[in-house]
Design a protein around this motif. Structure first.
Motif, PDB file in Angstrom:
ATOM      1  N   VAL A 291       2.445 -14.105  41.148  1.00 15.37           N
ATOM      2  CA  VAL A 291       1.989 -12.818  40.629  1.00 15.37           C
ATOM      3  C   VAL A 291       1.344 -12.981  39.259  1.00 15.37           C
ATOM      4  CG1 VAL A 291       2.749 -10.539  39.888  1.00 15.37           C
ATOM      5  CG2 VAL A 291       3.658 -11.536  41.971  1.00 15.37           C
ATOM      6  N   LEU A 292       1.914 -13.820  38.414  1.00 24.06           N
ATOM      7  CA  LEU A 292       1.318 -14.055  37.095  1.00 24.06           C
ATOM      8  C   LEU A 292      -0.069 -14.681  37.235  1.00 24.06           C
ATOM      9  CD1 LEU A 292       4.362 -15.345  35.004  1.00 24.06           C
ATOM     10  CD2 LEU A 292       3.054 -13.267  34.605  1.00 24.06           C
ATOM     11  N   PRO A 511       1.393  -4.876  43.990  1.00 20.71           N
ATOM     12  CA  PRO A 511       2.668  -4.491  43.364  1.00 20.71           C
ATOM     13  C   PRO A 511       3.878  -4.752  44.254  1.00 20.71           C
ATOM     14  CG  PRO A 511       1.016  -2.789  42.996  1.00 20.71           C
ATOM     15  CD  PRO A 511       0.428  -3.760  43.966  1.00 20.71           C
ATOM     16  N   PHE A 512       3.722  -4.507  45.550  1.00 21.24           N
ATOM     17  CA  PHE A 512       4.843  -4.807  46.447  1.00 21.24           C
ATOM     18  C   PHE A 512       5.112  -6.304  46.506  1.00 21.24           C
ATOM     19  CE2 PHE A 512       6.170  -6.078  50.744  1.00 21.24           C
ATOM     20  CZ  PHE A 512       7.428  -5.488  50.760  1.00 21.24           C
ATOM     21  N   GLY A 513       4.046  -7.101  46.460  1.00 19.25           N
ATOM     22  CA  GLY A 513       4.225  -8.549  46.462  1.00 19.25           C
ATOM     23  C   GLY A 513       4.980  -9.058  45.255  1.00 19.25           C
ATOM     24  N   ALA A 514       4.952  -8.287  44.170  1.00 17.32           N
ATOM     25  CA  ALA A 514       5.662  -8.703  42.960  1.00 17.32           C
ATOM     26  C   ALA A 514       7.171  -8.537  43.083  1.00 17.32           C
ATOM     27  CB  ALA A 514       5.152  -7.910  41.758  1.00 17.32           C
ATOM     28  N   VAL A 515       7.612  -7.705  44.029  1.00 19.69           N
ATOM     29  CA  VAL A 515       9.043  -7.376  44.077  1.00 19.69           C
ATOM     30  C   VAL A 515       9.696  -7.678  45.421  1.00 19.69           C
ATOM     31  CG1 VAL A 515       8.769  -5.544  42.358  1.00 19.69           C
ATOM     32  CG2 VAL A 515       8.586  -4.989  44.784  1.00 19.69           C
ATOM     33  N   PHE A 516       8.931  -8.063  46.432  1.00 22.24           N
ATOM     34  CA  PHE A 516       9.529  -8.065  47.771  1.00 22.24           C
ATOM     35  C   PHE A 516      10.595  -9.146  47.925  1.00 22.24           C
ATOM     36  CE2 PHE A 516       6.817 -11.607  48.786  1.00 22.24           C
ATOM     37  CZ  PHE A 516       7.406 -12.218  49.881  1.00 22.24           C
ATOM     38  N   PHE A 539      14.696  -7.956  35.401  1.00 23.69           N
ATOM     39  CA  PHE A 539      13.892  -7.334  34.352  1.00 23.69           C
ATOM     40  C   PHE A 539      12.506  -7.989  34.261  1.00 23.69           C
ATOM     41  CE2 PHE A 539      12.533  -6.886  29.902  1.00 23.69           C
ATOM     42  CZ  PHE A 539      12.578  -5.512  29.780  1.00 23.69           C
ATOM     43  N   LEU A 540      12.457  -9.314  34.421  1.00 19.90           N
ATOM     44  CA  LEU A 540      11.154  -9.988  34.424  1.00 19.90           C
ATOM     45  C   LEU A 540      10.294  -9.514  35.593  1.00 19.90           C
ATOM     46  CD1 LEU A 540      12.111 -13.679  33.526  1.00 19.90           C
ATOM     47  CD2 LEU A 540      10.994 -11.986  32.063  1.00 19.90           C
ATOM     48  N   VAL A 541      10.915  -9.356  36.761  1.00 19.91           N
ATOM     49  CA  VAL A 541      10.186  -8.844  37.921  1.00 19.91           C
ATOM     50  C   VAL A 541       9.693  -7.429  37.651  1.00 19.91           C
ATOM     51  CG1 VAL A 541      10.429  -8.166  40.337  1.00 19.91           C
ATOM     52  CG2 VAL A 541      11.405 -10.319  39.548  1.00 19.91           C
ATOM     53  N   PHE A 542      10.506  -6.636  36.972  1.00 16.91           N
ATOM     54  CA  PHE A 542      10.108  -5.268  36.644  1.00 16.91           C
ATOM     55  C   PHE A 542       8.902  -5.257  35.696  1.00 16.91           C
ATOM     56  CE2 PHE A 542      10.774  -1.386  33.982  1.00 16.91           C
ATOM     57  CZ  PHE A 542      10.478  -0.461  34.965  1.00 16.91           C
TER      58      PHE A 542
END
Length: 643
Positions: A291-292, A511-516, A539-542
């Motif tokens: 994601v980064l 955005p979903f890929g960042a948290v799934f 928190f980093l994922v958030f």
């Protein structure tokens, strides 16, 4: 108007004082401090408590004494905080008698003779794989299970199964057997100087044994299958205790104390390391790196392209060159035109700010250790109270945007902000609670707790929303960087890839890929009864989610403006908010691949609660994308020369 605002200001000051006093009272009522280290001397009595019966197949908790287990002389309910009640916890005293560092063997707890009703109740719970939960010195009971394949490590499962089912003695019929003998192991860390000890572990090995004895039953009857004098369990017959009507069941237990090198501060490590941490950490880091990398590429492309556009537009041009301009500058007279359903957009933005503030502060508290798993129900209690207090910011954000849209009736927008989203969530919650109540589950919210939730909403949250709306509306409106034309500009025909539905659905993927991946562990902790504890990574994922929502919305908004489509207000909200759709679809995928739920009520509970979570995720991500797009459009149109 000034006199009305002054009168409202005086009233709001009094309301704030009253609300603060009520908040302190409510917080004091619902907050239970964490358990401090307790030293036990040899022979001290240890209080064992029983908690709810849980099953990952039904997701419906029941109180321990809903089954005909052995009971103490008087059942005493423990004081529980708001989060524990909402989780369905029902903590009560147990009939077990432990003495610190004094081993006991073959203690007879009680004798129960089953009838048709009690036998059926046991069979249903065994068939649904219910587990018994107990607590000793705030430590949950665990059942150590070997990993298998020659591994020396063990996996700790919370609680133990009520019983098991299977074939026995050559019979082809499925029979039910109850775990009626419990071998407890209490681990303690001893202080060499004072000889006092602290409890650092609470384990159990359950057995199903058909106890036998000679003669008639009395309080002094000795079991032939369990000899306390030889300190061993006689299981040579290996006959399990079957659950059938008119069957006699004798409940027994052993207690063994083992000294441990684990210190009291580290006693929760075994509980928190139930998952395969290597895979967990690798998955999270891998997701964050991807994601980064994508976010960095998007940011670099946007900065270079946008810088070139602004430089070109600000150059001195001839009249002919100005007439040949294309792109986002041509819609400067319509880009800040008030959108349709602007009131509803203000309400959604205010609700998103409320969710964002609640999640952010909750994660800060969790990272600081205030919401550790040892504080049962603390996380849910904190989220509810923070949601209530964040109503102040919800009212402020919605009224500020409402005034920017030239709105005048701030009370109406405050009312809709205070009631729209909570009313939807409450309606779903009440329906689900009615279903749970119909199943006679301890997960049903009691009337007193329901009254407390209504008080938090109407007595604290609603007034705070109105106070925030008043403060936001009192401030001067935000001026647009360019003037809006009286006649709307015609939007040219758009390419297929700029279709609103297509671009909105595409925008929610990143955005979903960042948290799934992290979502998998969160769902596992909620629905498979495991602990979640890596709040630092969460928190980093958030943070990555916030950055991703902002960047993808800005990129698609820029493409939309370059296509001379100025209707960006709602699309910016829906672009990042559409990630909630993927969250719900993933929840459905998780349901069919990881869970073993077969009952209709349990499935309705799962999808009902996931629908609430998806709605909250929608307003949170949508608000992030909206504010990022608002900042972006104001920035670029204030950076160019408009004739």
């Amino acid at each position: 108007m000034d006199m009305e605002l002054r009168r409202i200001s005086e009233t709001s000051r009094s309301a704030i004082v009253l609300i603060l006093l009520l908040c302190v009272h409510v917080a004091h009522s619902f907050y239970l401090p964490g358990v401090a280290p307790q030293d036990f001397e040899k022979g001290d009595e240890l209080k064992v408590k029983v908690n709810k019966l849980t099953s990952i197949k039904t997701q419906l908790p029941y109180s321990y004494y809903s089954l005909p287990f052995c009971q103490p002389k008087k059942i005493v309910d423990s004081t529980e905080n708001l989060g524990e009640v909402l989780r369905g916890d029902r903590i009560e005293n147990a009939p077990y008698s432990f003495k610190m560092r004094e081993a006991q063997m073959c203690n007879v707890l009680c004798r129960v003779t089953l009838d048709e009703k009690t036998a059926k109740a046991f069979k249903e719970k065994i068939d649904d794989e219910y587990r018994v939960n107990m607590i000793l010195d705030n430590l949950p009971l665990v059942n150590p299970v070997d990993r298998g394949l020659g591994s020396p490590d063990v996996v700790y499962q919370i609680g133990y199964h009520v019983g098991l089912k299977g074939q026995y003695a050559g019979s082809k019929e499925q029979k039910f057997f109850i775990h009626n003998h419990l071998a407890f192991t209490v681990r303690y860390h001893r202080d060499v100087q004072t000889d006092s000890a602290r409890i650092v572990g609470f384990e159990v090995k359950p057995y199903s044994i058909k106890h036998e004895y000679d003669g008639k039953w009395s309080e002094k009857t000795r079991l032939t299958t369990c000899d306390p004098h030889t300190k061993r369990l006689v299981v040579s017959s290996l006959t399990p205790q079957e659950v059938e009507p008119k069957k006699e069941i004798i409940f027994t237990y052993d207690v063994d104390f083992q000294e441990s090198e684990v210190k009291w501060a580290s006693r929760w490590d075994a509980y928190l390391l139930m998952n395969d941490n290597q895979i967990h950490w690798f998955s999270i880091v891998n997701s964050l790196m991807i994601v980064l990398f994508l976010s960095g590429m998007v940011a670099m492309i946007m900065l270079r392209t946008l810088y070139r556009d602004i430089s070109r537009y600000n150059e001195l041009e001839t009249q002919e060159e100005a007439q040949e301009e294309t792109g986002w500058k041509l819609v400067h007279g319509d880009v800040f035109r008030i959108p349709t359903n602007s009131d509803l957009l203000c309400v959604y933005v205010g609700t998103g700010v409320q969710c964002l503030g609640m999640v952010f502060v909750t994660m800060i508290f969790a990272m600081l250790g205030f919401l550790s798993p040892s504080n049962r129900g603390g996380l849910m209690t904190a989220m509810l109270l923070l949601w209530v207090f964040m109503g102040l910011f919800a009212g402020y954000a919605s009224s500020r945007l409402y005034k920017m849209f030239k709105g005048t009736e701030w009370k109406r927008i405050a009312f809709r902000t205070a009631f729209l989203f909570p009313a939807v969530v409450s309606s779903i919650f009440f329906v689900l609670n009615a279903l749970i109540w119909g199943q006679k589950s301890s997960g049903a919210v009691p009337f007193g707790t329901m009254f407390a939730l209504i008080f938090l909403w109407f007595g604290i949250s609603v007034p705070l929303v109105f106070v925030g709306a008043y403060l936001g509306f009192k401030k001067p409106a935000v001026d647009d960087p360019v003037k809006t034309n009286k006649i709307p500009r015609q939007i040219p025909e758009q390419a297929w890839y700029m279709n609103p539905v297509f671009s909105i659905l595409i925008g929610g993927i990143l955005p979903f890929g960042a948290v799934f991946i992290e979502l998998f562990f969160i769902l596992t902790s909620i629905w498979l009864n495991q602990f979640y504890y890596i709040f630092g990574f969460l928190f980093l994922v958030f943070v990555i989610l916030i950055v991703t929502c902002a960047e993808i919305t800005v990129v698609l908004c820029y493409f939309q403006l370059c296509s001379e489509d100025y209707l960006w207000w709602w699309r910016s909200y829906l672009t990042s908010g559409s990630s909630a759709l993927y969250l719900f679809l993933y929840a459905a995928f998780y349901f069919h691949t990881k869970l073993q739920i077969t009952k209709l009520v349990s499935a309705m509970l799962y999808f009902g609660y996931m629908l609430i979570a998806s709605c909250a995720f929608f307003v949170l991500t949508g608000t992030i994308g909206f504010y990022a797009c608002l900042w972006f459009t104001r920035l670029i149109y204030s950076s160019v020369k408009i004739d």
